[in-house]
Design a protein around this motif. Structure first.
Motif, PDB file in Angstrom:
ATOM      1  N   THR A  84       0.641  -1.127  -0.211  1.00 22.91           N
ATOM      2  CA  THR A  84      -0.147   0.060   0.064  1.00 22.91           C
ATOM      3  C   THR A  84       0.845   1.338   0.041  1.00 22.91           C
ATOM      4  OG1 THR A  84      -1.868  -1.162   1.175  1.00 22.91           O
ATOM      5  CG2 THR A  84      -1.954   1.182   1.242  1.00 22.91           C
ATOM      6  N   ASN A  85       1.901   1.089   0.981  1.00 22.96           N
ATOM      7  CA  ASN A  85       2.873   2.421   0.864  1.00 22.96           C
ATOM      8  C   ASN A  85       3.614   2.391  -0.632  1.00 22.96           C
ATOM      9  OD1 ASN A  85       2.218   3.097   3.488  1.00 22.96           O
ATOM     10  ND2 ASN A  85       4.161   2.247   4.412  1.00 22.96           N
ATOM     11  N   TYR A  86       4.114   1.056  -1.225  1.00 22.36           N
ATOM     12  CA  TYR A  86       4.327   1.431  -2.559  1.00 22.36           C
ATOM     13  C   TYR A  86       3.464   2.097  -3.493  1.00 22.36           C
ATOM     14  CZ  TYR A  86       8.789  -1.398  -2.238  1.00 22.36           C
ATOM     15  OH  TYR A  86       9.739  -1.853  -2.155  1.00 22.36           O
ATOM     16  N   ALA A  87       2.575   1.893  -3.393  1.00 21.02           N
ATOM     17  CA  ALA A  87       1.106   2.298  -4.214  1.00 21.02           C
ATOM     18  C   ALA A  87       1.295   4.078  -3.884  1.00 21.02           C
ATOM     19  CB  ALA A  87       0.076   1.793  -3.977  1.00 21.02           C
ATOM     20  N   ASP A  92       2.826   6.922 -11.117  1.00 18.05           N
ATOM     21  CA  ASP A  92       1.978   6.389 -12.123  1.00 18.05           C
ATOM     22  C   ASP A  92       0.786   5.562 -11.578  1.00 18.05           C
ATOM     23  OD1 ASP A  92       1.865   3.688 -13.921  1.00 18.05           O
ATOM     24  OD2 ASP A  92       2.375   5.503 -14.924  1.00 18.05           O
ATOM     25  N   ILE A  93      -0.285   5.896 -11.993  1.00 16.92           N
ATOM     26  CA  ILE A  93      -1.567   5.423 -11.499  1.00 16.92           C
ATOM     27  C   ILE A  93      -1.457   3.870 -11.637  1.00 16.92           C
ATOM     28  CG2 ILE A  93      -4.163   5.420 -11.783  1.00 16.92           C
ATOM     29  CD1 ILE A  93      -4.107   8.322 -12.072  1.00 16.92           C
ATOM     30  N   GLY A  94      -1.118   3.323 -13.006  1.00 23.34           N
ATOM     31  CA  GLY A  94      -1.078   2.159 -13.354  1.00 23.34           C
ATOM     32  C   GLY A  94      -0.141   1.241 -12.551  1.00 23.34           C
ATOM     33  N   GLU A  95       0.971   1.735 -12.085  1.00 22.09           N
ATOM     34  CA  GLU A  95       1.759   0.804 -11.292  1.00 22.09           C
ATOM     35  C   GLU A  95       1.384   0.913  -9.857  1.00 22.09           C
ATOM     36  OE1 GLU A  95       5.874   1.955 -11.245  1.00 22.09           O
ATOM     37  OE2 GLU A  95       5.952   2.362 -13.494  1.00 22.09           O
ATOM     38  N   ALA A  96       0.688   2.075  -9.296  1.00 20.08           N
ATOM     39  CA  ALA A  96       0.099   2.204  -8.059  1.00 20.08           C
ATOM     40  C   ALA A  96      -0.997   1.213  -8.115  1.00 20.08           C
ATOM     41  CB  ALA A  96      -0.558   3.426  -8.064  1.00 20.08           C
ATOM     42  N   THR A  97      -1.867   1.067  -9.235  1.00 13.32           N
ATOM     43  CA  THR A  97      -3.055   0.113  -9.115  1.00 13.32           C
ATOM     44  C   THR A  97      -2.321  -1.223  -9.121  1.00 13.32           C
ATOM     45  OG1 THR A  97      -4.227   1.641 -10.208  1.00 13.32           O
ATOM     46  CG2 THR A  97      -4.944  -0.701 -10.182  1.00 13.32           C
ATOM     47  N   SER A  98      -1.507  -1.503  -9.597  1.00 13.19           N
ATOM     48  CA  SER A  98      -0.786  -2.986  -9.322  1.00 13.19           C
ATOM     49  C   SER A  98      -0.216  -3.228  -7.916  1.00 13.19           C
ATOM     50  CB  SER A  98       0.338  -3.060 -10.414  1.00 13.19           C
ATOM     51  OG  SER A  98       1.193  -4.102 -10.232  1.00 13.19           O
ATOM     52  N   TYR A  99       0.319  -2.036  -7.450  1.00  9.93           N
ATOM     53  CA  TYR A  99       0.630  -2.394  -5.853  1.00  9.93           C
ATOM     54  C   TYR A  99      -0.595  -2.468  -5.095  1.00  9.93           C
ATOM     55  CZ  TYR A  99       5.624  -1.694  -6.601  1.00  9.93           C
ATOM     56  OH  TYR A  99       7.037  -1.756  -7.185  1.00  9.93           O
ATOM     57  N   PHE A 100      -1.736  -1.749  -5.172  1.00  7.77           N
ATOM     58  CA  PHE A 100      -2.958  -1.972  -4.536  1.00  7.77           C
ATOM     59  C   PHE A 100      -3.677  -3.451  -4.835  1.00  7.77           C
ATOM     60  CE2 PHE A 100      -3.445   2.929  -4.796  1.00  7.77           C
ATOM     61  CZ  PHE A 100      -3.266   2.933  -3.197  1.00  7.77           C
ATOM     62  N   THR A 101      -3.526  -3.779  -5.809  1.00  4.66           N
ATOM     63  CA  THR A 101      -4.061  -5.191  -6.021  1.00  4.66           C
ATOM     64  C   THR A 101      -3.090  -6.167  -5.325  1.00  4.66           C
ATOM     65  OG1 THR A 101      -4.546  -4.561  -8.268  1.00  4.66           O
ATOM     66  CG2 THR A 101      -4.269  -7.003  -8.006  1.00  4.66           C
ATOM     67  N   LYS A 102      -1.709  -6.028  -5.230  1.00  5.84           N
ATOM     68  CA  LYS A 102      -0.785  -6.999  -4.392  1.00  5.84           C
ATOM     69  C   LYS A 102      -1.031  -7.008  -3.170  1.00  5.84           C
ATOM     70  CE  LYS A 102       3.716  -7.092  -7.281  1.00  5.84           C
ATOM     71  NZ  LYS A 102       4.976  -6.945  -7.107  1.00  5.84           N
ATOM     72  N   ALA A 103      -1.448  -5.501  -2.664  1.00  8.67           N
ATOM     73  CA  ALA A 103      -1.831  -5.501  -1.248  1.00  8.67           C
ATOM     74  C   ALA A 103      -3.160  -6.151  -0.719  1.00  8.67           C
ATOM     75  CB  ALA A 103      -2.033  -3.904  -0.897  1.00  8.67           C
ATOM     76  N   SER A 104      -4.084  -6.046  -1.716  1.00 12.67           N
ATOM     77  CA  SER A 104      -5.358  -6.701  -1.708  1.00 12.67           C
ATOM     78  C   SER A 104      -5.210  -8.070  -1.392  1.00 12.67           C
ATOM     79  CB  SER A 104      -6.617  -6.124  -2.684  1.00 12.67           C
ATOM     80  OG  SER A 104      -6.778  -4.908  -2.719  1.00 12.67           O
ATOM     81  N   ASP A 105      -4.212  -8.755  -2.460  1.00  7.48           N
ATOM     82  CA  ASP A 105      -4.040 -10.083  -2.257  1.00  7.48           C
ATOM     83  C   ASP A 105      -3.419 -10.761  -1.162  1.00  7.48           C
ATOM     84  OD1 ASP A 105      -5.295 -10.100  -5.014  1.00  7.48           O
ATOM     85  OD2 ASP A 105      -3.253 -10.382  -6.209  1.00  7.48           O
ATOM     86  N   THR A 106      -2.529  -9.719  -0.669  1.00  6.61           N
ATOM     87  CA  THR A 106      -2.076 -10.101   0.554  1.00  6.61           C
ATOM     88  C   THR A 106      -2.581  -9.974   1.861  1.00  6.61           C
ATOM     89  OG1 THR A 106       0.117  -9.323  -0.443  1.00  6.61           O
ATOM     90  CG2 THR A 106       0.510  -9.605   1.897  1.00  6.61           C
ATOM     91  N   PHE A 107      -3.551  -8.923   1.937  1.00  2.93           N
ATOM     92  CA  PHE A 107      -4.461  -8.694   2.973  1.00  2.93           C
ATOM     93  C   PHE A 107      -5.381 -10.018   2.940  1.00  2.93           C
ATOM     94  CE2 PHE A 107      -3.813  -4.005   3.108  1.00  2.93           C
ATOM     95  CZ  PHE A 107      -3.007  -4.140   3.802  1.00  2.93           C
TER      96      PHE A 107
END
Length: 197
Positions: A84-87, A92-107
């Protein structure tokens, strides 16, 4: 730096050094690696100049802990916060969204391991809302210098953007602090009383 921030900086720097020393004694201790990653994650919020470097180190420690104990929910939760912090640090909104997706998967993985944990549930819920909030923040983003209709309108937008950013970062910091505190409390519990015969 405020007194509270300085106290937190000192506390988490001490926690980092303690975890580093414990790692030298036992590099396969997933709890210690999680505490170390959590302390680095917290320090990344307190040291804006070294934020990215500390965040990178935190992720490395948390991923190392997961190699030892892949289902450790505390570690998964901390790693979700790191993503989430990375995002949030990413422009870049695209990269941030990718990190948010990783965060959601990890949570989600943390919730699967400890389904009754409200903190993990709240983090998961927030991770689903975060991309939209982030996009809104970026769309209204930095104001360009130049003529505007009213300076009041510009300063109001800047204030709202700043408030949103600090709200999100505040929640992330609070959650990381709570996990670190719980980890330290568990680590420093008195031994159980001897069994009675």
């Amino acid at each position: 730096m405020e007194v509270d921030s300085l106290d937190r900086l000192i506390f988490f720097e001490h926690a980092r050094k303690t975890a580093e020393a414990a790692y030298a004694a036992n590099p396969r201790d997933a709890d210690n690696l999680t505490r170390w990653g959590g302390a680095l994650l917290e320090l990344s919020q307190l040291n804006p100049n070294e934020s990215q470097k500390l965040l990178d180190e935190a992720v490395l420690k948390l991923e190392e802990a997961l190699k030892i104990s892949p289902t450790k929910h505390e570690t998964l939760w901390c790693l979700g916060n790191a993503y989430t912090n990375y995002a949030l640090l990413n422009n870049d909104i695209g990269e941030a969204t990718s990190y948010f997706t990783k965060a959601s998967d990890t949570f989600q993985r943390a919730c699967d391991e400890d389904p009754g944990n409200e903190l993990y549930q709240k983090s998961l819920e927030f991770s689903f809302k975060a991309p939209e909030l982030y996009a809104q923040f970026k769309e209204s983003g930095p104001m360009t210098s130049g003529p505007s209709a009213t300076s009041t309108k510009t300063s109001t937008k800047k204030k709202k953007n700043s408030d949103l950013k600090y709200d999100i970062m505040g929640w992330v910091i609070l959650v990381v602090g709570i996990v670190a505190w719980v980890g330290f409390a568990k680590n420093h519990m008195p031994p159980p009383p001897p069994p009675r015969f």
